[in-house]
Write a protein that holds these residues in place. Structure first.
Motif, short mmCIF file in Angstrom:
data_model
loop_
_atom_site.label_atom_id
_atom_site.label_comp_id
_atom_site.label_asym_id
_atom_site.label_seq_id
_atom_site.Cartn_x
_atom_site.Cartn_y
_atom_site.Cartn_z
N GLY A 21 0.79 -1.22 0.00
CA GLY A 21 0.00 0.00 0.00
C GLY A 21 0.82 1.26 0.00
O GLY A 21 0.36 2.32 0.46
N LEU A 22 2.05 1.19 -0.53
CA LEU A 22 2.95 2.34 -0.53
C LEU A 22 3.26 2.78 -1.96
O LEU A 22 3.07 2.03 -2.93
CB LEU A 22 4.26 1.97 0.18
N GLU A 23 3.76 4.00 -2.06
CA GLU A 23 4.21 4.53 -3.35
C GLU A 23 5.72 4.66 -3.33
O GLU A 23 6.30 5.18 -2.37
CB GLU A 23 3.58 5.90 -3.60
N ARG A 24 6.35 4.16 -4.34
CA ARG A 24 7.82 4.21 -4.42
C ARG A 24 8.27 5.65 -4.66
O ARG A 24 7.73 6.36 -5.50
CB ARG A 24 8.28 3.28 -5.56
N ARG A 25 9.32 6.06 -3.94
CA ARG A 25 9.88 7.40 -4.10
C ARG A 25 11.38 7.28 -4.40
O ARG A 25 12.07 6.45 -3.81
CB ARG A 25 9.68 8.24 -2.83
N TYR A 26 11.88 8.11 -5.29
CA TYR A 26 13.31 8.14 -5.61
C TYR A 26 13.65 9.53 -6.12
O TYR A 26 12.80 10.26 -6.62
CB TYR A 26 13.67 7.07 -6.66
N PHE A 27 14.92 9.90 -6.00
CA PHE A 27 15.29 11.26 -6.38
C PHE A 27 15.84 11.35 -7.80
O PHE A 27 15.88 12.43 -8.39
CB PHE A 27 16.32 11.82 -5.37
N CYS A 28 16.25 10.20 -8.36
CA CYS A 28 16.83 10.20 -9.70
C CYS A 28 16.30 9.02 -10.50
O CYS A 28 16.39 7.88 -10.05
CB CYS A 28 18.35 10.14 -9.62
N GLU A 29 15.73 9.30 -11.67
CA GLU A 29 15.19 8.24 -12.52
C GLU A 29 16.15 7.96 -13.68
O GLU A 29 16.64 8.89 -14.33
CB GLU A 29 13.83 8.66 -13.08
N VAL A 30 16.43 6.69 -13.89
CA VAL A 30 17.28 6.27 -15.00
C VAL A 30 16.55 5.20 -15.80
O VAL A 30 15.60 4.58 -15.31
CB VAL A 30 18.64 5.73 -14.51
N ARG A 31 17.03 4.97 -17.01
CA ARG A 31 16.41 3.96 -17.85
C ARG A 31 17.16 2.63 -17.80
O ARG A 31 16.57 1.57 -17.89
CB ARG A 31 16.32 4.46 -19.29
N HIS A 32 18.48 2.71 -17.66
CA HIS A 32 19.31 1.52 -17.75
C HIS A 32 20.01 1.22 -16.42
O HIS A 32 20.42 2.14 -15.70
CB HIS A 32 20.37 1.66 -18.84
N THR A 33 20.19 -0.06 -16.15
CA THR A 33 20.93 -0.48 -14.97
C THR A 33 22.34 0.09 -14.98
O THR A 33 22.88 0.48 -13.93
CB THR A 33 21.00 -2.02 -14.91
N ALA A 34 22.97 0.12 -16.15
CA ALA A 34 24.35 0.62 -16.24
C ALA A 34 24.45 2.06 -15.75
O ALA A 34 25.44 2.45 -15.12
CB ALA A 34 24.85 0.50 -17.67
N THR A 35 23.42 2.87 -16.02
CA THR A 35 23.44 4.26 -15.57
C THR A 35 23.33 4.33 -14.05
O THR A 35 24.04 5.09 -13.38
CB THR A 35 22.29 5.05 -16.22
N ALA A 36 22.43 3.50 -13.50
CA ALA A 36 22.27 3.46 -12.05
C ALA A 36 23.57 3.04 -11.39
O ALA A 36 23.99 3.61 -10.36
CB ALA A 36 21.14 2.50 -11.67
N LEU A 37 24.24 2.07 -11.96
CA LEU A 37 25.50 1.57 -11.40
C LEU A 37 26.54 2.69 -11.36
O LEU A 37 27.24 2.87 -10.37
CB LEU A 37 25.98 0.39 -12.24
N GLN A 38 26.63 3.47 -12.43
CA GLN A 38 27.61 4.56 -12.48
C GLN A 38 27.26 5.67 -11.50
O GLN A 38 28.15 6.30 -10.91
CB GLN A 38 27.69 5.12 -13.90
N MET A 39 25.96 5.91 -11.30
CA MET A 39 25.54 6.94 -10.33
C MET A 39 25.95 6.54 -8.92
O MET A 39 26.44 7.36 -8.14
CB MET A 39 24.02 7.12 -10.42
N VAL A 40 25.75 5.25 -8.59
CA VAL A 40 26.15 4.79 -7.26
C VAL A 40 27.66 4.89 -7.10
O VAL A 40 28.17 5.32 -6.05
CB VAL A 40 25.68 3.34 -7.02
N ALA A 41 28.39 4.49 -8.13
CA ALA A 41 29.85 4.55 -8.07
C ALA A 41 30.34 5.98 -7.85
O ALA A 41 31.40 6.20 -7.26
CB ALA A 41 30.45 3.96 -9.34
N ALA A 42 29.54 6.96 -8.31
CA ALA A 42 29.92 8.37 -8.13
C ALA A 42 29.50 8.89 -6.76
O ALA A 42 29.79 10.05 -6.42
CB ALA A 42 29.27 9.21 -9.23
N GLY A 43 28.80 8.04 -5.98
CA GLY A 43 28.40 8.45 -4.64
C GLY A 43 27.07 9.15 -4.57
O GLY A 43 26.73 9.76 -3.55
N ALA A 44 26.25 9.09 -5.65
CA ALA A 44 25.00 9.84 -5.68
C ALA A 44 23.91 9.24 -4.81
O ALA A 44 22.97 9.92 -4.41
CB ALA A 44 24.49 9.93 -7.12
N GLY A 45 23.99 7.95 -4.51
CA GLY A 45 22.96 7.30 -3.74
C GLY A 45 23.04 5.80 -3.92
O GLY A 45 24.05 5.27 -4.42
N VAL A 46 21.96 5.09 -3.54
CA VAL A 46 21.91 3.64 -3.69
C VAL A 46 20.98 3.30 -4.84
O VAL A 46 20.16 4.13 -5.26
CB VAL A 46 21.44 2.95 -2.39
#
Length: 302
Positions: free
Chosen positions: A213-238
């Motif tokens: 019964g919850l709504e997902r919240r996130y601060f940055c939306e990406v399309r590809h896993t590879a982009t998310a991986l690079q964002m984490v590596a840069a320290g932007a979040g999880v």
């Protein structure tokens, strides 16, 4: 017209000097060889041998024909060798397209291993979205595609290659990095990089929240896993990433944690029904499936 088999008989008789010797070498009867020689002489219209002291001595014309025949035999052996190489997948052209998470991590290692004993295979590797994979396959510009998201098109054949899972990638020192596992719902309470609700991965994660019964919240939306991986590596979040993206382990400065509830993913191999799939492409598809079923492949399947 003289046939290849007739030329083989002619050359055998020239090399061995007798029809009996040629017959034994060719595993045929001596009368069959004699008849073949007479038939060849009838075709060419001149004698090919003279008999001297029980041996057949080739005429200059016969020697000239035999010399030319050797070029034909060499070419035939080359063609046979190429056919065997193609059958074994050791030569050919392999055009592959994959989504970035697969293409940047998993594919380089597997292609390197696949082509090591096949140095004459010519490669073309592209990265693209699922839509781009579909377009390249149905247009004949790619032989084989790989994607976590299942491409849906009537002109494509999709086969599961391996089963993996989503994991949580965190910067070192992050509060979630201290836990043994991460609850997907806890991502709402930290800076979270994720996938839009219109993507298959986003919809899978949304379902976990919907059931609570919850709504997902996130601060940055990406399309590809590879982009998310690079964002984490840069320290932007999880971020949640598929474990195929980390076959060689997490990027420096990050740690990987299991998630609850489990979020399984499947790596798909995709070919076109509109064009014949090359033998080398089928060989590589089988190679990927076998390699990823081997526990020795490491973190992608552990």
């Amino acid at each position: 017209m003289i046939r290849v088999r007739q030329l083989e008989v002619l050359c055998a008789v020239i090399d061995l000097g007798t029809t009996s010797g040629a017959a034994e070498a060719l595993s045929v009867s001596q009368p069959a060889v004699s008849n073949m020689i007479r038939h060849i002489e009838d075709i060419v219209g001149f004698p090919l041998f003279k008999r001297e002291k029980g041996r057949l001595v080739p005429t200059p014309e016969a020697l000239h024909i035999a010399q030319e025949a050797q070029h034909l035999f060499s070419q035939q052996k080359r063609v046979d060798r190429i056919i065997n190489q193609l059958r074994g997948g050791t030569v050919g052209q392999l055009n592959v397209i994959a989504t970035p998470s697969v293409g940047y991590s998993l594919l380089p290692r597997l292609i390197t291993e696949f082509t090591r004993p096949r140095p004459r295979v010519q490669l073309s590797i592209e990265m693209g979205s699922v839509d781009e994979i579909i377009q390249r396959l149905i247009s004949g510009r790619a032989d084989l595609g790989f994607s976590i998201t299942m491409p849906r098109h009537t002109a494509l054949s999709v086969r599961p290659m391996a089963t993996g899972r989503m994991v949580c990638l965190c910067p070192e020192g992050h509060e979630l990095a201290h836990a043994r596992s991460v609850n997907v719902l806890d991502l709402n309470h930290v800076r979270h990089i994720s996938y839009g609700s219109g993507t298959p991965l986003g919809q899978m994660i949304d379902e976990v929240y919907r059931q609570e019964g919850l709504e997902r919240r996130y601060f940055c939306e990406v399309r590809h896993t590879a982009t998310a991986l690079q964002m984490v590596a840069a320290g932007a979040g999880v971020a949640l990433v598929d474990n195929f993206a980390m076959l060689s382990g997490p990027p420096p400065g990050t740690v990987m944690r299991e998630v609850e509830p489990p979020l399984p993913v499947t790596l798909h191999g995709v070919t076109s029904n509109l064009f014949p799939t090359s033998h080398v492409a089928m060989q590589f598809q089988s190679f990927v499936r076998e390699a990823l079923s081997d526990p020795g492949q490491g973190s992608a399947m552990e």
